[in-house]
Design a protein around this motif. Sequence first.
Motif, short mmCIF file in Angstrom:
data_model
loop_
_atom_site.label_atom_id
_atom_site.label_comp_id
_atom_site.label_asym_id
_atom_site.label_seq_id
_atom_site.Cartn_x
_atom_site.Cartn_y
_atom_site.Cartn_z
N LEU A 10 0.87 -1.16 0.00
CA LEU A 10 0.00 0.00 0.00
C LEU A 10 0.91 1.21 0.00
CD1 LEU A 10 -3.06 0.89 0.29
CD2 LEU A 10 -2.42 1.50 2.62
N ASN A 11 0.72 2.09 -0.96
CA ASN A 11 1.48 3.33 -1.02
C ASN A 11 0.53 4.50 -0.81
OD1 ASN A 11 4.14 2.28 -1.75
ND2 ASN A 11 3.13 1.64 -3.64
N VAL A 12 0.97 5.45 -0.02
CA VAL A 12 0.14 6.61 0.27
C VAL A 12 0.93 7.88 -0.03
CG1 VAL A 12 -1.27 7.82 1.98
CG2 VAL A 12 -1.01 5.33 2.12
N GLY A 13 0.44 8.65 -0.99
CA GLY A 13 1.04 9.94 -1.30
C GLY A 13 0.19 11.02 -0.65
N SER A 14 0.81 12.16 -0.36
CA SER A 14 0.07 13.19 0.36
C SER A 14 0.47 14.57 -0.13
CB SER A 14 0.40 13.04 1.85
OG SER A 14 -0.32 13.95 2.63
N GLU A 15 -0.53 15.40 -0.40
CA GLU A 15 -0.27 16.77 -0.83
C GLU A 15 -1.48 17.63 -0.48
OE1 GLU A 15 0.15 17.03 -5.07
OE2 GLU A 15 -1.72 16.01 -5.44
N VAL A 16 -1.32 18.92 -0.64
CA VAL A 16 -2.44 19.82 -0.40
C VAL A 16 -2.84 20.45 -1.72
CG1 VAL A 16 -3.21 21.95 0.73
CG2 VAL A 16 -1.79 20.31 1.98
N GLN A 17 -4.14 20.42 -2.03
CA GLN A 17 -4.69 21.06 -3.23
C GLN A 17 -5.87 21.93 -2.80
OE1 GLN A 17 -5.54 18.73 -6.75
NE2 GLN A 17 -4.12 17.13 -6.12
N ARG A 18 -5.78 23.22 -3.13
CA ARG A 18 -6.88 24.15 -2.84
C ARG A 18 -7.36 24.09 -1.39
NH1 ARG A 18 -10.40 25.76 -7.50
NH2 ARG A 18 -9.21 25.33 -9.37
N GLY A 19 -6.43 23.89 -0.48
CA GLY A 19 -6.79 23.84 0.93
C GLY A 19 -7.26 22.48 1.42
N TRP A 20 -7.32 21.50 0.53
CA TRP A 20 -7.71 20.15 0.92
C TRP A 20 -6.46 19.29 1.05
CZ3 TRP A 20 -12.77 18.23 1.52
CH2 TRP A 20 -13.78 19.15 1.21
N GLY A 47 -6.23 19.41 9.45
CA GLY A 47 -7.46 20.20 9.43
C GLY A 47 -8.66 19.26 9.42
N VAL A 48 -9.79 19.76 8.94
CA VAL A 48 -10.99 18.92 8.92
C VAL A 48 -11.47 18.66 7.49
CG1 VAL A 48 -11.79 19.51 11.24
CG2 VAL A 48 -12.47 20.95 9.31
N HIS A 49 -10.62 18.95 6.51
CA HIS A 49 -11.00 18.72 5.12
C HIS A 49 -9.96 17.84 4.45
CE1 HIS A 49 -14.22 21.64 5.39
NE2 HIS A 49 -13.38 22.45 6.01
N ALA A 50 -10.40 16.69 3.97
CA ALA A 50 -9.47 15.78 3.32
C ALA A 50 -10.14 15.05 2.17
CB ALA A 50 -8.93 14.77 4.33
N VAL A 51 -9.31 14.66 1.20
CA VAL A 51 -9.78 13.90 0.05
C VAL A 51 -8.95 12.61 -0.02
CG1 VAL A 51 -9.97 13.81 -2.48
CG2 VAL A 51 -10.42 15.96 -1.27
#
Length: 122
Positions: A10-20, A47-51
């Motif tokens: 399992l690979n998990v990438g992480s970034e922020v887009q438009r505050g998400w 925060g409280v917003h994630a995709v």
Amino acid sequence: MAEGTATMELNVGSEVQRGWRVLAVAGELDIDTVPLLSARLDSDVTGVHAVLDLSELAFMDSTGLALVLDWHRRLAEGGGQLRVAAAQGPVRRLFELADVAEVLSLHESVDVAVQEAVDSAR
């Protein structure tokens, strides 16, 4: 473990887009790999917003589903939202069979999921 039965990573990438906070999940999400995604959610979702970008997720079992639903509830309780983007065949079917497609905020792509401004995400 028998030869030739290597479990998928399992690979998990992480970034922020438009505050998400966008977590791209690839591989298989099951009882063996759920702790990895859980740890990444704990560390990265400040925060409280994630995709969750599931475009590369080939498989999810009930433990993966339980984790997604738990985070959906946690963020909603904080006044935010967990959006699920680009769930593919088997994963999308799991959401439908478990009757959570209506509960979860499913989007065709990450681009669509992050289009709506965070402040209108109610």
